[in-house]
Design a protein around this motif. Sequence first.
Motif, PDB file in Angstrom:
ATOM      1  N   SER A 180      11.684  85.595  93.484  1.00  0.00           N
ATOM      2  CA  SER A 180      10.723  86.369  92.717  1.00  0.00           C
ATOM      3  C   SER A 180      10.968  87.863  92.906  1.00  0.00           C
ATOM      4  O   SER A 180      11.384  88.300  93.976  1.00  0.00           O
ATOM      5  CB  SER A 180       9.295  86.028  93.164  1.00  0.00           C
ATOM      6  N   LEU A 181      10.684  88.616  91.851  1.00  0.00           N
ATOM      7  CA  LEU A 181      10.758  90.076  91.930  1.00  0.00           C
ATOM      8  C   LEU A 181       9.374  90.722  91.923  1.00  0.00           C
ATOM      9  O   LEU A 181       9.268  91.950  91.906  1.00  0.00           O
ATOM     10  CB  LEU A 181      11.583  90.614  90.748  1.00  0.00           C
ATOM     11  N   ALA A 204      21.268  93.309  90.365  1.00  0.00           N
ATOM     12  CA  ALA A 204      22.303  92.296  90.543  1.00  0.00           C
ATOM     13  C   ALA A 204      22.098  91.106  89.611  1.00  0.00           C
ATOM     14  O   ALA A 204      23.045  90.612  88.987  1.00  0.00           O
ATOM     15  CB  ALA A 204      22.320  91.827  91.999  1.00  0.00           C
ATOM     16  N   LEU A 205      20.864  90.649  89.485  1.00  0.00           N
ATOM     17  CA  LEU A 205      20.595  89.476  88.654  1.00  0.00           C
ATOM     18  C   LEU A 205      20.748  89.788  87.173  1.00  0.00           C
ATOM     19  O   LEU A 205      21.064  88.895  86.373  1.00  0.00           O
ATOM     20  CB  LEU A 205      19.211  88.922  88.969  1.00  0.00           C
ATOM     21  N   ALA A 206      20.554  91.044  86.778  1.00  0.00           N
ATOM     22  CA  ALA A 206      20.834  91.429  85.392  1.00  0.00           C
ATOM     23  C   ALA A 206      22.328  91.281  85.088  1.00  0.00           C
ATOM     24  O   ALA A 206      22.714  90.866  83.989  1.00  0.00           O
ATOM     25  CB  ALA A 206      20.373  92.854  85.125  1.00  0.00           C
ATOM     26  N   VAL A 207      23.179  91.595  86.066  1.00  0.00           N
ATOM     27  CA  VAL A 207      24.623  91.404  85.888  1.00  0.00           C
ATOM     28  C   VAL A 207      24.958  89.915  85.840  1.00  0.00           C
ATOM     29  O   VAL A 207      25.800  89.479  85.049  1.00  0.00           O
ATOM     30  CB  VAL A 207      25.404  92.113  87.009  1.00  0.00           C
ATOM     31  N   VAL A 208      24.308  89.130  86.697  1.00  0.00           N
ATOM     32  CA  VAL A 208      24.493  87.673  86.630  1.00  0.00           C
ATOM     33  C   VAL A 208      24.185  87.173  85.217  1.00  0.00           C
ATOM     34  O   VAL A 208      24.937  86.376  84.640  1.00  0.00           O
ATOM     35  CB  VAL A 208      23.592  86.963  87.657  1.00  0.00           C
ATOM     36  N   ALA A 209      23.076  87.634  84.649  1.00  0.00           N
ATOM     37  CA  ALA A 209      22.684  87.205  83.304  1.00  0.00           C
ATOM     38  C   ALA A 209      23.730  87.571  82.268  1.00  0.00           C
ATOM     39  O   ALA A 209      23.998  86.801  81.334  1.00  0.00           O
ATOM     40  CB  ALA A 209      21.333  87.827  82.940  1.00  0.00           C
ATOM     41  N   GLU A 210      24.343  88.746  82.415  1.00  0.00           N
ATOM     42  CA  GLU A 210      25.334  89.202  81.450  1.00  0.00           C
ATOM     43  C   GLU A 210      26.641  88.430  81.542  1.00  0.00           C
ATOM     44  O   GLU A 210      27.289  88.164  80.522  1.00  0.00           O
ATOM     45  CB  GLU A 210      25.628  90.692  81.680  1.00  0.00           C
ATOM     46  N   ARG A 211      27.036  88.060  82.758  1.00  0.00           N
ATOM     47  CA  ARG A 211      28.394  87.554  82.983  1.00  0.00           C
ATOM     48  C   ARG A 211      28.499  86.047  83.140  1.00  0.00           C
ATOM     49  O   ARG A 211      29.565  85.478  82.875  1.00  0.00           O
ATOM     50  CB  ARG A 211      28.983  88.205  84.242  1.00  0.00           C
ATOM     51  N   TYR A 212      27.443  85.394  83.600  1.00  0.00           N
ATOM     52  CA  TYR A 212      27.592  84.018  84.060  1.00  0.00           C
ATOM     53  C   TYR A 212      26.563  83.095  83.412  1.00  0.00           C
ATOM     54  O   TYR A 212      25.483  82.859  83.955  1.00  0.00           O
ATOM     55  CB  TYR A 212      27.475  83.973  85.590  1.00  0.00           C
ATOM     56  N   PRO A 213      26.904  82.520  82.264  1.00  0.00           N
ATOM     57  CA  PRO A 213      25.960  81.650  81.555  1.00  0.00           C
ATOM     58  C   PRO A 213      25.673  80.348  82.285  1.00  0.00           C
ATOM     59  O   PRO A 213      24.709  79.655  81.930  1.00  0.00           O
ATOM     60  CB  PRO A 213      26.659  81.401  80.217  1.00  0.00           C
ATOM     61  N   GLN A 214      26.477  80.006  83.287  1.00  0.00           N
ATOM     62  CA  GLN A 214      26.202  78.782  84.042  1.00  0.00           C
ATOM     63  C   GLN A 214      24.993  78.922  84.959  1.00  0.00           C
ATOM     64  O   GLN A 214      24.518  77.941  85.530  1.00  0.00           O
ATOM     65  CB  GLN A 214      27.422  78.351  84.862  1.00  0.00           C
ATOM     66  N   THR A 218      14.409  78.372  86.670  1.00  0.00           N
ATOM     67  CA  THR A 218      13.174  77.681  86.279  1.00  0.00           C
ATOM     68  C   THR A 218      11.981  78.632  86.310  1.00  0.00           C
ATOM     69  O   THR A 218      10.868  78.219  85.974  1.00  0.00           O
ATOM     70  CB  THR A 218      12.884  76.512  87.233  1.00  0.00           C
ATOM     71  N   GLU A 219      12.205  79.879  86.722  1.00  0.00           N
ATOM     72  CA  GLU A 219      11.117  80.830  86.927  1.00  0.00           C
ATOM     73  C   GLU A 219      10.951  81.736  85.700  1.00  0.00           C
ATOM     74  O   GLU A 219      11.793  82.612  85.458  1.00  0.00           O
ATOM     75  CB  GLU A 219      11.388  81.688  88.163  1.00  0.00           C
ATOM     76  N   PRO A 220       9.878  81.577  84.910  1.00  0.00           N
ATOM     77  CA  PRO A 220       9.708  82.430  83.728  1.00  0.00           C
ATOM     78  C   PRO A 220       9.696  83.919  84.050  1.00  0.00           C
ATOM     79  O   PRO A 220      10.279  84.720  83.315  1.00  0.00           O
ATOM     80  CB  PRO A 220       8.362  81.958  83.156  1.00  0.00           C
ATOM     81  N   GLY A 221       9.043  84.307  85.138  1.00  0.00           N
ATOM     82  CA  GLY A 221       8.981  85.715  85.493  1.00  0.00           C
ATOM     83  C   GLY A 221      10.349  86.287  85.823  1.00  0.00           C
ATOM     84  O   GLY A 221      10.677  87.422  85.437  1.00  0.00           O
ATOM     85  N   LEU A 222      11.166  85.526  86.530  1.00  0.00           N
ATOM     86  CA  LEU A 222      12.511  85.976  86.868  1.00  0.00           C
ATOM     87  C   LEU A 222      13.364  86.088  85.611  1.00  0.00           C
ATOM     88  O   LEU A 222      14.161  87.021  85.468  1.00  0.00           O
ATOM     89  CB  LEU A 222      13.149  85.018  87.867  1.00  0.00           C
ATOM     90  N   SER A 223      13.182  85.154  84.696  1.00  0.00           N
ATOM     91  CA  SER A 223      13.927  85.201  83.430  1.00  0.00           C
ATOM     92  C   SER A 223      13.564  86.450  82.641  1.00  0.00           C
ATOM     93  O   SER A 223      14.434  87.160  82.125  1.00  0.00           O
ATOM     94  CB  SER A 223      13.637  83.944  82.617  1.00  0.00           C
ATOM     95  N   ARG A 224      12.276  86.752  82.550  1.00  0.00           N
ATOM     96  CA  ARG A 224      11.842  87.939  81.806  1.00  0.00           C
ATOM     97  C   ARG A 224      12.360  89.221  82.446  1.00  0.00           C
ATOM     98  O   ARG A 224      12.746  90.172  81.761  1.00  0.00           O
ATOM     99  CB  ARG A 224      10.310  87.983  81.729  1.00  0.00           C
ATOM    100  N   ILE A 228      18.182  86.304  82.888  1.00  0.00           N
ATOM    101  CA  ILE A 228      18.751  84.986  83.190  1.00  0.00           C
ATOM    102  C   ILE A 228      18.001  83.951  82.358  1.00  0.00           C
ATOM    103  O   ILE A 228      16.769  83.901  82.383  1.00  0.00           O
ATOM    104  CB  ILE A 228      18.642  84.660  84.686  1.00  0.00           C
ATOM    105  N   PRO A 229      18.704  83.107  81.602  1.00  0.00           N
ATOM    106  CA  PRO A 229      17.996  82.174  80.726  1.00  0.00           C
ATOM    107  C   PRO A 229      17.226  81.115  81.505  1.00  0.00           C
ATOM    108  O   PRO A 229      17.621  80.722  82.608  1.00  0.00           O
ATOM    109  CB  PRO A 229      19.119  81.543  79.896  1.00  0.00           C
ATOM    110  N   LEU A 230      16.128  80.672  80.914  1.00  0.00           N
ATOM    111  CA  LEU A 230      15.393  79.555  81.474  1.00  0.00           C
ATOM    112  C   LEU A 230      16.202  78.273  81.316  1.00  0.00           C
ATOM    113  O   LEU A 230      16.874  78.078  80.297  1.00  0.00           O
ATOM    114  CB  LEU A 230      14.050  79.393  80.784  1.00  0.00           C
TER     115      LEU A 230
END
Length: 237
Positions: A180-181, A204-214, A218-224, A228-230
Amino acid sequence: MTEIARRPFDGAEEQAIAKDFAALSARHTAWLEGRGLTSRPWFILGSAPDPHVPEPFPARTAHIHVKYAGHAARQHGLPPGDLTFLLTKTKPEDIAGLELRAVLRLCKRHSPLTRIRRDLPFLRAKECALTDRERDAFIIGTLGTLFGGSGDEIRPSNGVALIAYAIAVGIPQIIVAGISLDSDGYAYDRSARTRRHLAEDRAALAVVAERYPQVTTTEPGLSRATGIPLLASVAAG
């Protein structure tokens, strides 16, 4: 001197840390293969309160726990961790009652024994050491930097380090929960504790979202917060 008082690494220092990234990744991949963990989806569980547990899990999911998240897993009726990321300073009481099937343990430096375990993965050792510098190498090698200067810390949290580790060793599907953030405290201990590494984790997690679709969550707040996709089953629900 605390990490908060240290200056962030500069670009040249980060490149030096990550220069053996490929060989490091190969050694850890070999150890994980010996434990039967490389070709399975990973469910990485942190200890933030009220984690969202997927239903159902993908077939053959490996349960990966950040530090003491095994206690939260028990609260939700989940199986023991197939891999648990622990610190050298972990006390027996911190993990009392938990079944540890395999351990990735953060340490300052390798001893002769930990080098043997790392370099001879066919021994199928239950525990593998990861030095502080190697942890940083996994983050830099996958995400490009340690994100020092984003906030008050010089690197992201160990939860993010474990996501970078999973990416580096080629895990085909990585599902993140209990990170959680925006919430303090822990799932197994609701005492108010200020969460560190927030700015570094967000970057860091914004870069994960950009580079790594795998990587999904499960966390809606973290996704927003990060992009990172749900996980599909969560999004559909």
